[in-house]
Design an enzyme around this catalytic site. Structure first.
Site, PDB file in Angstrom:
ATOM      1  N   LYS A  14       1.187  -5.654   1.569  1.00 21.28           N
ATOM      2  CA  LYS A  14       1.497  -4.253   1.996  1.00 21.28           C
ATOM      3  C   LYS A  14       0.902  -3.886   3.318  1.00 21.28           C
ATOM      4  O   LYS A  14       1.409  -3.467   4.135  1.00 21.28           O
ATOM      5  CB  LYS A  14       1.103  -3.149   0.798  1.00 21.28           C
ATOM      6  CG  LYS A  14       1.015  -1.773   1.141  1.00 21.28           C
ATOM      7  CD  LYS A  14       2.445  -1.222   1.517  1.00 21.28           C
ATOM      8  CE  LYS A  14       2.098   0.428   2.215  1.00 21.28           C
ATOM      9  NZ  LYS A  14       3.431   0.542   2.550  1.00 21.28           N
TER      10      LYS A  14
ATOM     11  N   SER B  29      -1.751   2.223  -1.909  1.00 25.61           N
ATOM     12  CA  SER B  29      -2.074   1.356  -0.640  1.00 25.61           C
ATOM     13  C   SER B  29      -3.457   1.290  -0.614  1.00 25.61           C
ATOM     14  O   SER B  29      -4.106   1.990   0.112  1.00 25.61           O
ATOM     15  CB  SER B  29      -1.208   1.741   0.424  1.00 25.61           C
ATOM     16  OG  SER B  29       0.060   1.989   0.170  1.00 25.61           O
TER      17      SER B  29
ATOM     18  N   LYS C 143      -5.479   4.527   8.068  1.00 26.23           N
ATOM     19  CA  LYS C 143      -6.108   4.024   6.847  1.00 26.23           C
ATOM     20  C   LYS C 143      -5.573   2.537   6.451  1.00 26.23           C
ATOM     21  O   LYS C 143      -6.402   1.758   6.176  1.00 26.23           O
ATOM     22  CB  LYS C 143      -5.702   5.037   5.703  1.00 26.23           C
ATOM     23  CG  LYS C 143      -6.236   4.785   4.483  1.00 26.23           C
ATOM     24  CD  LYS C 143      -5.342   4.007   3.152  1.00 26.23           C
ATOM     25  CE  LYS C 143      -4.295   4.765   3.014  1.00 26.23           C
ATOM     26  NZ  LYS C 143      -3.335   4.122   1.843  1.00 26.23           N
TER      27      LYS C 143
END
Ligand code: NAD
Length: 300
Positions: A173, A98, A242
């Site tokens: 995502k 990711s 994150k």
């Protein structure tokens, strides 16, 4: 494509079970990780130990990266002996971290110039999805590359072709994780309020799950991780932050206002500030309960 040997870089909570699924599907798998204990665990499963990224790339038809973030991807690609030096024309990199769309686009451009095809394929569905092969794989790249990689990606779950360029998977995502993080925080707030109002969390969630407020957290994460208070989803608060940083950076880059998005990132940043960075994200309920002045039931 014949069964290519696959080199997996990053054998952590996701990479290790994904390597196992490749083995089970009959692929030969080489593995590399900075942590010797991660490699040792994978070798016990049948993964062949690789001494370096270079060694791994030499023997692989496909290299698959499942690393913590874009910075780790850059280290694996551009570091000494990294993929930018080690991969050859005709090989494929499936970048499943990711990561930031910006980093992925740069990697695809640089490796593409050297004749290496790059497919961006981050996943959603958690550690359990990686173990069971029920992830959503968000592929970013040309349709024919997605098709050639399909047999490999199908080992992990369902493939959604998010867009035709590398980086499109990461964009999908990160936007998914913004929605997911916002829903989880709101659900934790709602449970804390409900308890303060005298409702049991179980009954409140049972009502919500028959009503319009239901979402993935109420339907899946509450019964599996939050209501039994085992907090074992396998994704930390810091990992979520994150992903929120990636999403808000993307919005900044594109000059898109993100009111709820910005608020969501601030909320998760406060949780990290409260010392919850390494906690499973489903344990956020404990913070919200503390703020509300209610206690959850003791652990079973
Ligand atoms: P993790 O920290 O458990 O695993 C990452 C692994 O990469 C570690 O073993 C680490 O030692 C290794 N590593 C770091 N830098 C490296 C380098 N330069 N070379 C080789 N190895 C290196 O993380 P994870 O939970 O497996 O997540 C991996 C990725 O998948 C992340 O981008 C995460 O956001 C994403 N993801 C995680 C989940 C989840 O539920 N855990 C779900 C969906 C997506």
């Amino acid at each position: 494509m014949d069964r290519p040997r696959i080199g997996v870089i990053g054998l952590g909570k996701m990479g290790a079970p994904m390597a196992r699924r490749l083995l089970r599907a009959g692929y030969r798998v080489g593995g590399y990780d900075l942590r010797p204990e991660a490699v040792a665990g994978a070798v016990r499963d049948g993964v062949e130990r690789e001494a370096s990224v270079g060694d791994l790339a030499r023997d692989a038809g496909i290299v698959l990266t499942m690393l913590p973030d874009g910075r780790a991807v850059e280290a694996a690609v551009y570091g000494e002996g990294g993929l930018a030096h080690a991969m050859r024309p005709g090989q494929i990199l499936i970048e499943m971290t990711s990561s930031s769309p910006r980093v992925t686009r740069r990697v695809a451009r640089d490796l593409g110039a050297a004749g290496v095809e790059v497919l961006d394929a981050p996943v959603s569905g958690g550690v359990r999805g990686a173990v069971d092969g029920t992830l959503c794989v968000m592929a970013g790249g040309p349709a024919d590359l997605v098709e050639r990689c399909r047999p490999v990606l199908a080992c992990f779950g369902e493939i959604v072709h998010a867009g035709d360029a590398a980086g499109d998977g990461d964009a999908a995502k990160t936007i998914n994780n913004l929605l997911s993080a916002a829903a989880l925080w709101s659900t934790a707030e709602a449970i804390a309020l409900g308890q303060k109002a005298g409702l049991s969390a179980d009954r409140l969630i049972a009502a919500v799950n028959r009503s319009t407020g239901r979402n993935y957290t109420t339907e899946i994460k509450c019964p599996r991780f939050i209501l039994p208070r085992n907090f074992t989803a396998g994704f930390t608060v810091a990992q979520y932050l994150k992903d929120l940083d990636i999403c808000l950076d993307l919005a900044d880059e594109l000059r898109v206002p993100m009111l709820m998005g910005a608020l969501t990132r601030q909320a998760w940043r406060i949780a990290v500030g409260e010392g919850m960075g390494d906690a499973d994200h489903t344990a956020l309920i404990e913070l919200l309960e503390r703020w509300a002045g209610v206690g959850g039931p003791p652990p079973a």
